[in-house]
Design a protein around this motif. Sequence first.
Motif, PDB file in Angstrom:
ATOM      1  N   LEU A  39      22.382  17.165 -10.661  1.00 45.75           N
ATOM      2  CA  LEU A  39      22.699  16.082 -11.592  1.00 45.75           C
ATOM      3  C   LEU A  39      24.094  15.529 -11.305  1.00 45.75           C
ATOM      4  CD1 LEU A  39      21.879  14.418 -14.067  1.00 45.75           C
ATOM      5  CD2 LEU A  39      22.782  16.248 -15.520  1.00 45.75           C
ATOM      6  N   GLU A  40      25.052  16.396 -11.060  1.00 50.47           N
ATOM      7  CA  GLU A  40      26.412  15.962 -10.728  1.00 50.47           C
ATOM      8  C   GLU A  40      26.428  15.156  -9.429  1.00 50.47           C
ATOM      9  OE1 GLU A  40      29.377  19.278 -12.663  1.00 50.47           O
ATOM     10  OE2 GLU A  40      28.226  19.868 -10.891  1.00 50.47           O
ATOM     11  N   ASN A  41      25.661  15.601  -8.439  1.00 42.90           N
ATOM     12  CA  ASN A  41      25.590  14.870  -7.173  1.00 42.90           C
ATOM     13  C   ASN A  41      24.979  13.486  -7.371  1.00 42.90           C
ATOM     14  OD1 ASN A  41      26.714  17.022  -5.795  1.00 42.90           O
ATOM     15  ND2 ASN A  41      24.734  17.886  -5.180  1.00 42.90           N
ATOM     16  N   GLU A  42      23.960  13.414  -8.240  1.00 45.48           N
ATOM     17  CA  GLU A  42      23.316  12.127  -8.502  1.00 45.48           C
ATOM     18  C   GLU A  42      24.271  11.166  -9.201  1.00 45.48           C
ATOM     19  OE1 GLU A  42      19.264  10.373 -10.657  1.00 45.48           O
ATOM     20  OE2 GLU A  42      19.788  12.500 -10.815  1.00 45.48           O
ATOM     21  N   LEU A  43      25.053  11.700 -10.147  1.00 44.78           N
ATOM     22  CA  LEU A  43      25.991  10.853 -10.899  1.00 44.78           C
ATOM     23  C   LEU A  43      27.304  10.640 -10.149  1.00 44.78           C
ATOM     24  CD1 LEU A  43      25.514  12.475 -14.432  1.00 44.78           C
ATOM     25  CD2 LEU A  43      24.616  10.274 -13.670  1.00 44.78           C
ATOM     26  N   LYS A  44      27.560  11.512  -9.167  1.00 48.56           N
ATOM     27  CA  LYS A  44      28.809  11.465  -8.387  1.00 48.56           C
ATOM     28  C   LYS A  44      30.036  11.713  -9.263  1.00 48.56           C
ATOM     29  CE  LYS A  44      27.044   8.491  -4.690  1.00 48.56           C
ATOM     30  NZ  LYS A  44      25.635   8.619  -5.103  1.00 48.56           N
ATOM     31  N   VAL A  45      29.884  12.596 -10.243  1.00 51.84           N
ATOM     32  CA  VAL A  45      31.001  13.047 -11.076  1.00 51.84           C
ATOM     33  C   VAL A  45      30.833  14.538 -11.340  1.00 51.84           C
ATOM     34  CG1 VAL A  45      31.299  10.812 -12.243  1.00 51.84           C
ATOM     35  CG2 VAL A  45      29.820  12.548 -13.262  1.00 51.84           C
ATOM     36  N   THR A  46      31.921  15.184 -11.741  1.00 57.79           N
ATOM     37  CA  THR A  46      31.868  16.588 -12.142  1.00 57.79           C
ATOM     38  C   THR A  46      31.684  16.652 -13.648  1.00 57.79           C
ATOM     39  OG1 THR A  46      33.327  17.242 -10.321  1.00 57.79           O
ATOM     40  CG2 THR A  46      33.104  18.791 -12.143  1.00 57.79           C
ATOM     41  N   LEU A  47      30.607  17.275 -14.089  1.00 53.23           N
ATOM     42  CA  LEU A  47      30.285  17.340 -15.516  1.00 53.23           C
ATOM     43  C   LEU A  47      30.866  18.569 -16.198  1.00 53.23           C
ATOM     44  CD1 LEU A  47      26.517  16.297 -15.328  1.00 53.23           C
ATOM     45  CD2 LEU A  47      28.452  14.867 -16.036  1.00 53.23           C
ATOM     46  N   PHE A  48      31.058  19.657 -15.424  1.00 52.70           N
ATOM     47  CA  PHE A  48      31.480  20.918 -16.022  1.00 52.70           C
ATOM     48  C   PHE A  48      32.715  21.476 -15.331  1.00 52.70           C
ATOM     49  CE2 PHE A  48      26.817  20.799 -16.542  1.00 52.70           C
ATOM     50  CZ  PHE A  48      26.723  20.922 -17.931  1.00 52.70           C
ATOM     51  N   ASP A  49      33.584  22.082 -16.131  1.00 51.82           N
ATOM     52  CA  ASP A  49      34.605  22.988 -15.617  1.00 51.82           C
ATOM     53  C   ASP A  49      34.009  24.386 -15.699  1.00 51.82           C
ATOM     54  OD1 ASP A  49      36.637  21.153 -15.048  1.00 51.82           O
ATOM     55  OD2 ASP A  49      37.289  21.094 -17.135  1.00 51.82           O
ATOM     56  N   ARG A  50      33.779  25.011 -14.562  1.00 51.35           N
ATOM     57  CA  ARG A  50      33.079  26.293 -14.520  1.00 51.35           C
ATOM     58  C   ARG A  50      34.080  27.434 -14.534  1.00 51.35           C
ATOM     59  NH1 ARG A  50      30.149  22.363 -12.119  1.00 51.35           N
ATOM     60  NH2 ARG A  50      27.856  22.534 -11.978  1.00 51.35           N
ATOM     61  N   GLY A  51      34.123  28.173 -15.664  1.00 47.96           N
ATOM     62  CA  GLY A  51      34.971  29.352 -15.772  1.00 47.96           C
ATOM     63  C   GLY A  51      34.175  30.616 -15.529  1.00 47.96           C
ATOM     64  N   GLN A  52      34.850  31.766 -15.597  1.00 46.21           N
ATOM     65  CA  GLN A  52      34.161  33.034 -15.343  1.00 46.21           C
ATOM     66  C   GLN A  52      33.192  33.378 -16.470  1.00 46.21           C
ATOM     67  OE1 GLN A  52      37.052  36.062 -14.596  1.00 46.21           O
ATOM     68  NE2 GLN A  52      37.383  35.443 -12.463  1.00 46.21           N
ATOM     69  N   ASN A  53      33.607  33.150 -17.716  1.00 49.18           N
ATOM     70  CA  ASN A  53      32.795  33.564 -18.855  1.00 49.18           C
ATOM     71  C   ASN A  53      32.142  32.402 -19.599  1.00 49.18           C
ATOM     72  OD1 ASN A  53      33.523  36.321 -18.468  1.00 49.18           O
ATOM     73  ND2 ASN A  53      35.488  35.895 -19.460  1.00 49.18           N
ATOM     74  N   ARG A  54      32.649  31.199 -19.422  1.00 51.22           N
ATOM     75  CA  ARG A  54      32.103  30.070 -20.162  1.00 51.22           C
ATOM     76  C   ARG A  54      32.411  28.779 -19.420  1.00 51.22           C
ATOM     77  NH1 ARG A  54      30.071  29.179 -25.168  1.00 51.22           N
ATOM     78  NH2 ARG A  54      30.361  27.128 -26.099  1.00 51.22           N
ATOM     79  N   ILE A  55      31.477  27.846 -19.503  1.00 49.89           N
ATOM     80  CA  ILE A  55      31.709  26.542 -18.893  1.00 49.89           C
ATOM     81  C   ILE A  55      32.059  25.538 -19.981  1.00 49.89           C
ATOM     82  CG2 ILE A  55      30.178  26.993 -16.937  1.00 49.89           C
ATOM     83  CD1 ILE A  55      28.075  25.343 -18.379  1.00 49.89           C
ATOM     84  N   GLN A  56      32.805  24.511 -19.608  1.00 48.77           N
ATOM     85  CA  GLN A  56      33.189  23.467 -20.541  1.00 48.77           C
ATOM     86  C   GLN A  56      32.945  22.104 -19.914  1.00 48.77           C
ATOM     87  OE1 GLN A  56      37.318  24.461 -21.377  1.00 48.77           O
ATOM     88  NE2 GLN A  56      36.729  25.360 -23.335  1.00 48.77           N
ATOM     89  N   LEU A  57      32.704  21.113 -20.770  1.00 51.58           N
ATOM     90  CA  LEU A  57      32.504  19.763 -20.282  1.00 51.58           C
ATOM     91  C   LEU A  57      33.822  19.167 -19.809  1.00 51.58           C
ATOM     92  CD1 LEU A  57      30.109  18.234 -22.976  1.00 51.58           C
ATOM     93  CD2 LEU A  57      29.551  18.692 -20.584  1.00 51.58           C
ATOM     94  N   THR A  58      33.761  18.434 -18.725  1.00 55.84           N
ATOM     95  CA  THR A  58      34.892  17.616 -18.301  1.00 55.84           C
ATOM     96  C   THR A  58      34.927  16.349 -19.164  1.00 55.84           C
ATOM     97  OG1 THR A  58      33.553  16.388 -16.719  1.00 55.84           O
ATOM     98  CG2 THR A  58      34.614  18.430 -15.933  1.00 55.84           C
ATOM     99  N   PRO A  59      35.992  15.546 -19.101  1.00 58.55           N
ATOM    100  CA  PRO A  59      35.981  14.269 -19.833  1.00 58.55           C
ATOM    101  C   PRO A  59      34.788  13.392 -19.467  1.00 58.55           C
ATOM    102  CG  PRO A  59      38.204  14.780 -19.115  1.00 58.55           C
ATOM    103  CD  PRO A  59      37.308  15.821 -18.499  1.00 58.55           C
ATOM    104  N   GLN A  60      34.424  13.373 -18.167  1.00 59.82           N
ATOM    105  CA  GLN A  60      33.242  12.602 -17.751  1.00 59.82           C
ATOM    106  C   GLN A  60      31.970  13.206 -18.343  1.00 59.82           C
ATOM    107  OE1 GLN A  60      35.605  13.792 -15.758  1.00 59.82           O
ATOM    108  NE2 GLN A  60      36.109  12.384 -14.070  1.00 59.82           N
ATOM    109  N   GLY A  61      31.940  14.523 -18.439  1.00 60.96           N
ATOM    110  CA  GLY A  61      30.781  15.192 -19.024  1.00 60.96           C
ATOM    111  C   GLY A  61      30.607  14.868 -20.487  1.00 60.96           C
ATOM    112  N   ARG A  62      31.731  14.773 -21.212  1.00 60.74           N
ATOM    113  CA  ARG A  62      31.646  14.421 -22.641  1.00 60.74           C
ATOM    114  C   ARG A  62      31.137  12.995 -22.819  1.00 60.74           C
ATOM    115  NH1 ARG A  62      36.345  17.680 -22.896  1.00 60.74           N
ATOM    116  NH2 ARG A  62      37.727  15.886 -22.595  1.00 60.74           N
ATOM    117  N   LEU A  63      31.565  12.093 -21.927  1.00 63.73           N
ATOM    118  CA  LEU A  63      31.064  10.718 -22.002  1.00 63.73           C
ATOM    119  C   LEU A  63      29.566  10.663 -21.710  1.00 63.73           C
ATOM    120  CD1 LEU A  63      33.901   8.705 -20.220  1.00 63.73           C
ATOM    121  CD2 LEU A  63      33.254   8.562 -22.615  1.00 63.73           C
ATOM    122  N   PHE A  64      29.133  11.436 -20.729  1.00 58.12           N
ATOM    123  CA  PHE A  64      27.720  11.405 -20.339  1.00 58.12           C
ATOM    124  C   PHE A  64      26.833  12.092 -21.371  1.00 58.12           C
ATOM    125  CE2 PHE A  64      24.113  13.212 -17.871  1.00 58.12           C
ATOM    126  CZ  PHE A  64      23.504  11.998 -17.560  1.00 58.12           C
TER     127      PHE A  64
END
Length: 302
Positions: A39-64
């Motif tokens: 999905l990120e490749n299709e949109l050409k943006v990074t949707l998630f900040d991937r941490g060790q225990n939990r992932i979070q939305l990036t600003p672009q992810g929150r918009l999407f």
Amino acid sequence: MDLDRLQTFLKVVQYGSFQQVAAREYRSQRTVSKQMTQLENELKVTLFDRGQNRIQLTPQGRLFWASAQDIVNNYTTALTELRQFNVPTDQILRVGYFSAFEQRLLLPALYDLKQQHSELQLVVRQGSNEHLAQQVADGSLDLALSINYGRPAVTPESQLTAVPIYHNQMVIGVSRLNPLSRLSQLPPSALATLPILYYSPESSTFLLESFLASAPFIQDYEQIRRVSSAEQMHLLVALNQALAFYPAGLVPTKHDEQVAYLPITDAAQQGYDIVALLKSNRSRPLIAKLVQRLKANAKSDE
């Protein structure tokens, strides 16, 4: 765009974990992670900040996120409507409205029509003025309620007809915690004291432009803000966190213990009309009956 990826994206946002989504959907974590990468490749943006225990939305992810919810909800609604009706098209009436306030006009009219035609099947949608007008124009809605306030609901070049249904005045809701609520009218200068809210279920420039056209005394455009539900708007007003535009006559104003509804001193520009949008060439008897019922119920409320 793959719908399954969007649904998985929404679940990942909900649970904050690829692993939890994988367990609930009986998939491998690798499969879920791969879908999100695709999905990120299709949109050409990074949707998630991937941490060790939990992932979070990036600003672009929150918009999407909001767009993904709309796409999935619209698809689900369309699928439900397709499967719900197996009747001739002349027994289906598709109606749109743009805010909860129009329910006072729409519900009695549709109820009366349903009583007269028990076989009638109804599709009722809520959306922004822009989307509703487009859906009437392309034939996916038979009629939609819109508003003339500061600007017409449709342009003269439009293929749609705007039939006047109801006329009244826009007022400002003020918390009774606010000393301004004790005034009989609200001077324009008082509007600069708090944010001013309006309600629209979708992001819409139409209503914003309407309010600005009808309130030229508002100098700070950033002061006018949209909220996505009538309940949220009313809560913020009652707690004296904001002022808000309300359509007099379509909201119970007399016995509200938390909010006072005041006309603006410059009332000349505060009149509004609820109009029914329909195609000029639409002559189905059911549409004509609905317009008649809307007008009759509106007149009885005056």
